[in-house]
Design a protein around this motif. Structure first.
Motif, PDB file in Angstrom:
ATOM      1  N   ARG A   1     -26.175  44.577 -39.936  1.00 32.83           N
ATOM      2  CA  ARG A   1     -27.193  44.985 -38.999  1.00 32.83           C
ATOM      3  C   ARG A   1     -26.646  45.980 -37.848  1.00 32.83           C
ATOM      4  NH1 ARG A   1     -28.102  40.052 -40.514  1.00 32.83           N
ATOM      5  NH2 ARG A   1     -30.526  39.661 -41.343  1.00 32.83           N
ATOM      6  N   TYR A   2     -25.572  45.610 -37.302  1.00 34.68           N
ATOM      7  CA  TYR A   2     -24.806  46.266 -36.454  1.00 34.68           C
ATOM      8  C   TYR A   2     -23.190  46.079 -36.360  1.00 34.68           C
ATOM      9  CZ  TYR A   2     -22.663  47.357 -31.982  1.00 34.68           C
ATOM     10  OH  TYR A   2     -21.576  47.748 -31.019  1.00 34.68           O
ATOM     11  N   SER A   3     -22.356  46.890 -36.180  1.00 34.53           N
ATOM     12  CA  SER A   3     -21.001  46.268 -36.231  1.00 34.53           C
ATOM     13  C   SER A   3     -20.141  47.544 -35.367  1.00 34.53           C
ATOM     14  CB  SER A   3     -20.337  46.276 -37.345  1.00 34.53           C
ATOM     15  OG  SER A   3     -19.046  46.061 -37.411  1.00 34.53           O
TER      16      SER A   3
ATOM     17  N   VAL B   1     -15.599  38.534 -31.822  1.00 33.87           N
ATOM     18  CA  VAL B   1     -16.387  37.358 -32.178  1.00 33.87           C
ATOM     19  C   VAL B   1     -17.881  37.785 -32.007  1.00 33.87           C
ATOM     20  CG1 VAL B   1     -17.406  35.125 -31.066  1.00 33.87           C
ATOM     21  CG2 VAL B   1     -14.793  35.679 -31.208  1.00 33.87           C
ATOM     22  N   TYR B   2     -18.523  38.627 -31.197  1.00 32.88           N
ATOM     23  CA  TYR B   2     -19.789  39.061 -30.936  1.00 32.88           C
ATOM     24  C   TYR B   2     -20.068  39.604 -32.238  1.00 32.88           C
ATOM     25  CZ  TYR B   2     -23.991  41.419 -29.247  1.00 32.88           C
ATOM     26  OH  TYR B   2     -25.266  41.866 -28.949  1.00 32.88           O
TER      27      TYR B   2
ATOM     28  N   GLN C   1     -23.713  37.839 -38.937  1.00 36.58           N
ATOM     29  CA  GLN C   1     -24.143  36.725 -39.526  1.00 36.58           C
ATOM     30  C   GLN C   1     -25.952  36.708 -39.323  1.00 36.58           C
ATOM     31  OE1 GLN C   1     -22.500  34.136 -41.305  1.00 36.58           O
ATOM     32  NE2 GLN C   1     -20.850  35.607 -41.237  1.00 36.58           N
ATOM     33  N   GLY C   2     -26.411  37.809 -38.683  1.00 38.00           N
ATOM     34  CA  GLY C   2     -27.845  37.621 -38.376  1.00 38.00           C
ATOM     35  C   GLY C   2     -28.265  36.914 -37.392  1.00 38.00           C
TER      36      GLY C   2
ATOM     37  N   THR D   1     -33.127  35.339 -28.714  1.00 35.30           N
ATOM     38  CA  THR D   1     -32.633  34.402 -27.728  1.00 35.30           C
ATOM     39  C   THR D   1     -31.132  34.030 -28.017  1.00 35.30           C
ATOM     40  OG1 THR D   1     -33.679  32.534 -28.535  1.00 35.30           O
ATOM     41  CG2 THR D   1     -34.802  33.718 -26.808  1.00 35.30           C
ATOM     42  N   LYS D   2     -30.882  33.816 -29.201  1.00 35.06           N
ATOM     43  CA  LYS D   2     -29.408  33.586 -29.845  1.00 35.06           C
ATOM     44  C   LYS D   2     -28.521  34.415 -29.405  1.00 35.06           C
ATOM     45  CE  LYS D   2     -30.581  30.212 -33.386  1.00 35.06           C
ATOM     46  NZ  LYS D   2     -30.789  30.106 -34.868  1.00 35.06           N
TER      47      LYS D   2
END
Length: 123
Positions: free
Chosen positions: A4-6, A78-79, A85-86, A90-91
């Motif tokens: 999705r984003y990296s 880590v972010y 991982q999806g 809120t997570k």
């Protein structure tokens, strides 16, 4: 699973800084391990010389720069792993808050430790 984003992809928001911090960390750690391999740090004279260097502003500043760089590099990694991982919503917000707080704690404690080692501030 599609990413999705990296920031590990060219064009990501922090892609360039992730590469710069990685290169900086590799060079500094390589230099550090080179010195550890060829210089005996077990005796008191070497420790005293190392502590005297720590008291110098340049040496201290490089240690803090290394701390901040390593913290950014690790937290950004880590972010991105969590994002890939999806997690979302809120997570994702909670992960940002926890990683931000952890970064502040690591940097503050690292600066306090470096100052204490330099004889500036007691722990």
């Amino acid at each position: 699973m599609a990413e999705r984003y990296s920031s590990f992809q060219p064009g990501g928001r922090r892609w360039l800084w992730q590469r710069i911090t990685a290169a900086f960390l590799v060079v500094v750690l390589a230099f550090h391990f080179f010195l550890l391999h060829f210089v005996n740090h077990a005796d008191e004279v070497t420790f005293a010389m190392s502590q005297a260097r720590m008291e110098q502003l340049t040496y201290f500043s490089l240690m803090i720069l290394f701390l901040v760089t390593a913290t950014f590099h690790g937290v950004n990694g880590v972010y991105n792993a969590l994002i890939n991982q999806g997690i979302s919503g809120t997570k994702k917000t909670a992960a940002k808050a926890i990683l931000g707080l952890a970064s502040v704690v690591v940097i503050v404690q690292g600066v306090r430790t470096a100052l204490a080692w330099a004889g500036g501030v007691p722990l």
